[in-house]
Design a protein around this motif. Structure first.
Motif, mmCIF file in Angstrom:
data_model
loop_
_atom_site.group_PDB
_atom_site.id
_atom_site.type_symbol
_atom_site.label_atom_id
_atom_site.label_comp_id
_atom_site.label_asym_id
_atom_site.label_seq_id
_atom_site.Cartn_x
_atom_site.Cartn_y
_atom_site.Cartn_z
ATOM 1 N N ARG A 137 44.729 44.467 48.027
ATOM 2 C CA ARG A 137 43.804 43.535 47.368
ATOM 3 C C ARG A 137 43.359 44.132 46.048
ATOM 4 N NH1 ARG A 137 38.850 39.861 49.551
ATOM 5 N NH2 ARG A 137 40.671 38.812 50.466
ATOM 6 N N ILE A 138 43.435 43.277 44.999
ATOM 7 C CA ILE A 138 43.045 43.703 43.649
ATOM 8 C C ILE A 138 41.831 42.890 43.216
ATOM 9 C CG2 ILE A 138 43.779 43.947 41.254
ATOM 10 C CD1 ILE A 138 46.468 43.306 43.758
ATOM 11 N N TYR A 139 40.770 43.558 42.831
ATOM 12 C CA TYR A 139 39.571 42.931 42.274
ATOM 13 C C TYR A 139 39.532 43.190 40.781
ATOM 14 C CZ TYR A 139 37.425 42.145 46.868
ATOM 15 O OH TYR A 139 37.147 41.711 48.133
ATOM 16 N N VAL A 140 39.279 42.144 39.974
ATOM 17 C CA VAL A 140 39.058 42.294 38.528
ATOM 18 C C VAL A 140 37.691 41.695 38.245
ATOM 19 C CG1 VAL A 140 39.853 41.742 36.214
ATOM 20 C CG2 VAL A 140 41.521 42.141 38.049
ATOM 21 N N LYS A 141 36.709 42.575 37.990
ATOM 22 C CA LYS A 141 35.329 42.145 37.818
ATOM 23 C C LYS A 141 34.883 42.387 36.379
ATOM 24 C CE LYS A 141 30.583 43.230 39.174
ATOM 25 N NZ LYS A 141 29.702 44.105 39.969
ATOM 26 N N ASN A 142 34.161 41.425 35.830
ATOM 27 C CA ASN A 142 33.565 41.605 34.500
ATOM 28 C C ASN A 142 32.088 41.242 34.561
ATOM 29 O OD1 ASN A 142 34.829 38.670 34.504
ATOM 30 N ND2 ASN A 142 33.106 38.621 33.050
ATOM 31 N N THR A 143 31.293 41.948 33.795
ATOM 32 C CA THR A 143 29.876 41.599 33.702
ATOM 33 C C THR A 143 29.754 40.375 32.804
ATOM 34 O OG1 THR A 143 29.599 43.115 31.841
ATOM 35 C CG2 THR A 143 29.135 43.978 34.051
ATOM 36 N N GLY A 144 28.783 39.533 33.120
ATOM 37 C CA GLY A 144 28.595 38.322 32.313
ATOM 38 C C GLY A 144 27.962 37.217 33.144
ATOM 39 N N LYS A 145 28.022 36.003 32.648
ATOM 40 C CA LYS A 145 27.417 34.869 33.321
ATOM 41 C C LYS A 145 28.255 34.452 34.530
ATOM 42 C CE LYS A 145 25.385 32.990 29.071
ATOM 43 N NZ LYS A 145 25.335 31.828 28.149
ATOM 44 N N PRO A 146 27.588 34.086 35.619
ATOM 45 C CA PRO A 146 28.342 33.603 36.790
ATOM 46 C C PRO A 146 28.916 32.208 36.526
ATOM 47 C CG PRO A 146 26.000 33.362 37.180
ATOM 48 C CD PRO A 146 26.137 34.097 35.863
ATOM 49 N N ALA A 193 49.563 29.000 41.058
ATOM 50 C CA ALA A 193 50.955 28.675 41.352
ATOM 51 C C ALA A 193 51.717 29.904 41.827
ATOM 52 C CB ALA A 193 51.622 28.065 40.117
ATOM 53 N N VAL A 194 51.493 31.067 41.181
ATOM 54 C CA VAL A 194 52.187 32.307 41.575
ATOM 55 C C VAL A 194 51.776 32.739 42.977
ATOM 56 C CG1 VAL A 194 52.401 34.772 41.086
ATOM 57 C CG2 VAL A 194 52.589 33.103 39.227
ATOM 58 N N MET A 195 50.474 32.754 43.247
ATOM 59 C CA MET A 195 49.994 33.236 44.543
ATOM 60 C C MET A 195 50.437 32.297 45.679
ATOM 61 S SD MET A 195 48.758 35.969 43.551
ATOM 62 C CE MET A 195 48.352 36.517 45.195
ATOM 63 N N GLU A 196 50.418 31.002 45.435
ATOM 64 C CA GLU A 196 50.866 30.076 46.475
ATOM 65 C C GLU A 196 52.368 30.170 46.698
ATOM 66 O OE1 GLU A 196 49.439 26.206 45.402
ATOM 67 O OE2 GLU A 196 47.360 26.651 45.998
ATOM 68 N N SER A 197 53.126 30.458 45.658
ATOM 69 C CA SER A 197 54.572 30.642 45.839
ATOM 70 C C SER A 197 54.866 31.909 46.638
ATOM 71 C CB SER A 197 55.273 30.689 44.479
ATOM 72 O OG SER A 197 54.902 31.859 43.760
ATOM 73 N N HIS A 198 53.940 32.900 46.585
ATOM 74 C CA HIS A 198 54.089 34.131 47.372
ATOM 75 C C HIS A 198 53.414 34.021 48.742
ATOM 76 C CE1 HIS A 198 55.387 35.958 43.588
ATOM 77 N NE2 HIS A 198 55.690 37.081 44.232
ATOM 78 N N ASN A 199 52.728 32.884 49.008
ATOM 79 C CA ASN A 199 51.971 32.711 50.261
ATOM 80 C C ASN A 199 50.944 33.824 50.450
ATOM 81 O OD1 ASN A 199 53.294 30.334 51.173
ATOM 82 N ND2 ASN A 199 55.034 31.577 51.855
ATOM 83 N N CYS A 200 50.275 34.158 49.367
ATOM 84 C CA CYS A 200 49.264 35.216 49.404
ATOM 85 C C CYS A 200 47.907 34.654 48.966
ATOM 86 C CB CYS A 200 49.662 36.373 48.479
ATOM 87 S SG CYS A 200 51.113 37.275 49.063
ATOM 88 N N GLY A 201 46.844 35.379 49.335
ATOM 89 C CA GLY A 201 45.502 34.914 49.052
ATOM 90 C C GLY A 201 45.043 35.233 47.644
ATOM 91 N N TYR A 202 44.087 34.407 47.183
ATOM 92 C CA TYR A 202 43.496 34.618 45.855
ATOM 93 C C TYR A 202 42.146 33.911 45.854
ATOM 94 C CZ TYR A 202 44.884 29.789 44.910
ATOM 95 O OH TYR A 202 45.021 28.433 44.962
ATOM 96 N N GLY A 203 41.303 34.220 44.831
ATOM 97 C CA GLY A 203 40.011 33.563 44.787
ATOM 98 C C GLY A 203 39.080 34.191 43.763
ATOM 99 N N VAL A 204 37.816 33.734 43.810
ATOM 100 C CA VAL A 204 36.819 34.195 42.858
ATOM 101 C C VAL A 204 35.479 34.285 43.576
ATOM 102 C CG1 VAL A 204 36.335 31.840 42.075
ATOM 103 C CG2 VAL A 204 35.756 33.783 40.585
ATOM 104 N N GLU A 205 34.644 35.265 43.174
ATOM 105 C CA GLU A 205 33.330 35.452 43.768
ATOM 106 C C GLU A 205 32.306 35.677 42.665
ATOM 107 O OE1 GLU A 205 33.700 38.837 46.215
ATOM 108 O OE2 GLU A 205 34.990 37.880 47.729
ATOM 109 N N CYS A 255 43.070 38.978 44.240
ATOM 110 C CA CYS A 255 44.362 38.484 44.739
ATOM 111 C C CYS A 255 44.914 39.520 45.688
ATOM 112 C CB CYS A 255 45.337 38.206 43.596
ATOM 113 S SG CYS A 255 45.720 39.670 42.602
ATOM 114 N N GLU A 256 45.873 39.102 46.520
ATOM 115 C CA GLU A 256 46.466 39.990 47.522
ATOM 116 C C GLU A 256 47.987 39.915 47.470
ATOM 117 O OE1 GLU A 256 43.103 39.913 51.094
ATOM 118 O OE2 GLU A 256 44.901 38.648 51.242
ATOM 119 N N PHE A 257 48.623 41.065 47.764
ATOM 120 C CA PHE A 257 50.078 41.109 47.855
ATOM 121 C C PHE A 257 50.454 41.925 49.097
ATOM 122 C CE2 PHE A 257 49.435 40.474 43.270
ATOM 123 C CZ PHE A 257 50.295 39.406 43.047
ATOM 124 N N ASP A 258 51.632 41.652 49.608
ATOM 125 C CA ASP A 258 52.127 42.416 50.777
ATOM 126 C C ASP A 258 52.505 43.816 50.358
ATOM 127 O OD1 ASP A 258 51.860 40.259 52.529
ATOM 128 O OD2 ASP A 258 53.840 39.472 52.018
#
Length: 488
Positions: free
Chosen positions: A416-425, A461-473, A483-486
């Motif tokens: 699992r890779i997290y890319v976090k930036n400070t700023g407005k939600p 599109a990339v993550m769904e083609s890999h059947n892997c999870g993705y999202g934002v918090e 995002c996640e990769f095997d």
């Protein structure tokens, strides 16, 4: 109730029982007496014939003949008077004192009896229905002559037949009442058993009409109703199968219609968004080009600035077209996924190096928290597009402490890779829509850094083609995409 099969069958059976009772009463009253009369006639004729064979030619009566005559009296209740040709009494089954005293037998007969009806007459005998005035009774009487001149009178009382008919009629009434009661009860239960399977079939048909095919006819009858029940079970199965197929086809058709509608909407939205996105840069390019052509400014520095704007806007349009082509290929499945086993950490470091100048310009503090190496299975080019879009998005929305934190974790067989930036939600109402093409939370800011609203659509599109999870918090001090990769 009056229109039910059970009621009709019950009435029919009651009618049959009543008809049998009435018919039997009519037969008893009309046929019993004639049958009895015919039976007595046959008995008298048979007795006459037997007596003819018992008598000798001279009319002598033996003890055997007398024994026979007594049996006739006992068995058939027949009174017998026998005379010889000289009118001397040879045998009498009853008190015949009047005859023994020398009275004329014909006078005796005519004096006491009156002929009511001639029943049968031959050369040897005559059978009459007579009335005895002294006894006040009716008799069937046979006057017979025999070989040798002897003659006889045989008679049987008819009072018994009248009593019998009356007795039978009274008994018939009791029997009729009993039979009627038993018939009604039997008809009720019989029709209940007959109509119960029909009612079950009716209930089954009603449930089938309401598309409930779980109901089955469970009767084990081998008759027509059982066959009908089995056929209804088969019909229920076929209907269920057919309706299921129709529902499946209907769902597929509905999905096709929805998909077509969605495609049409997406096409219209796409054309609208593309035309909107291209309108501004094309207008800028056209305006500055016309300004250069018309010589609005002769200042070389101004002319160079005009050219820089044209080049910059053209680059933005070119970049947007490339991203659209990439996204279209991935969504249409024309972009083949080439699975590779590569080091995720090295790929992330390469992306950060490519953004080094932009990071310096944005005065961003970038931190990478990861193991030394972590190999994953993915299409390396597509995976790099995801990380590149996440990092670029973080740089474009950087604010506050201006920190970007990239964290890589291994979770079982996933990286699992997290890319976090400070700023407005991101506003809650926009979180579900940021993955749509051309959707922009802050349109002014997006235009400022030249965003097209396509990057996150490529990520999806990339993550769904890999059947892997993705999202934002949304987090306390910023926003984190993941995002996640095997990696197993």
């Amino acid at each position: 109730m009056r229109h039910t099969i059970r009621f009709k069958y019950t009435m029919i059976l009651i009618g049959v029982v009543a008809s049998v009772i009435v018919a039997s009463w009519i037969v008893i009253n009309l046929c019993l007496e004639p049958y009895y009369m015919q039976s007595k006639q046959r008995t008298l004729i048979q007795s006459h014939n037997q007596l003819e064979s018992q008598l000798f030619s001279d009319g002598t009566v033996t003890d055997e003949t007398k024994m026979y005559l007594r049996r006739i009296k006992e068995n058939y209740n027949i009174e017998i008077f026998l005379w010889d040709s000289s009118q001397n009494v040879l045998y009498s089954s009853s008190n015949a004192d009047a005859l023994k005293n020398g009275n004329d037998p014909l006078s005796y007969i005519l004096g006491r009896q009156q002929t009511v009806q001639l029943l049968k007459s031959t050369d040897e005998y005559q059978i009459n229905k007579t009335y005895d005035s002294n006894l006040e009774a009716y008799y069937m009487e046979m006057f017979s002559t025999y070989t040798g001149g002897s003659f006889s009178i045989m008679r049987v009382p008819l009072q018994s037949i009248e009593e019998t008919v009356n007795l039978v009629n009274r008994f018939h009434i009791y029997i009729a009442l009993g039979v009627a009661f038993i018939g009604i009860v039997a008809a009720w239960f019989l029709t209940k058993n007959m109509t119960a399977p029909i009612l079950r079939l009716s209930s089954l048909a009603d449930r089938m009409a309401r598309l409930d095919f779980t109901a089955k006819y469970e009767g084990g009858d081998d008759n027509e109703i059982g066959i009908l029940g089995q056929n209804m079970n088969h019909m229920s199965e076929q209907l269920e199968k057919t309706i299921l197929e129709l529902k499946t086809a209907n769902l597929e058709l509905k999905r096709d219609i929805e998909q077509k509608t969605k495609i049409d909407e997406m096409r219209q939205e796409f054309l609208s968004n593309v035309s909107h996105e291209l309108k501004t840069p094309i207008a800028l390019v056209q305006g500055y080009a016309e300004g250069l052509k018309e010589g609005i400014s002769d200042d070389p520095e101004s002319m160079e600035w005009y050219c820089d704007v044209i080049i910059d806007e053209a680059a933005k349009m070119n970049n947007m077209v490339k991203k659209l082509l990439t996204l279209n290929q991935i969504e249409a499945g024309r972009e083949q996924i080439s699975m590779e086993h590569f080091d995720l950490i090295s790929m992330i470091e390469g992306v950060l190096n490519s953004y080094r100048i932009l990071i310096e310009q944005k005065e961003a503090q970038v931190e990478l928290h990861s193991p030394e190496s972590l190999y994953i299975w993915a299409d390396e080019y597509m995976a790099e597009e995801v990380i590149r879009n996440y990092v670029g998005n973080a740089l474009n929305h950087l604010d506050g402490e201006r920190k970007i934190s990239i964290t890589v974790e291994r979770r079982d067989t996933k990286a699992r890779i997290y890319v976090k930036n400070t700023g407005k939600p991101i506003p809650e109402e926009d979180i579900g829509r940021i993955w749509d093409k051309f959707y922009k939370v802050d349109k002014a800011r997006t235009r400022e850094y030249g965003g097209s609203g396509i990057g996150l659509s490529i990520v999806r599109a990339v993550m769904e083609s890999h059947n892997c999870g993705y999202g934002v918090e949304n987090q306390e001090d910023g926003v984190a995409f993941f995002c996640e990769f095997d990696c197993g």
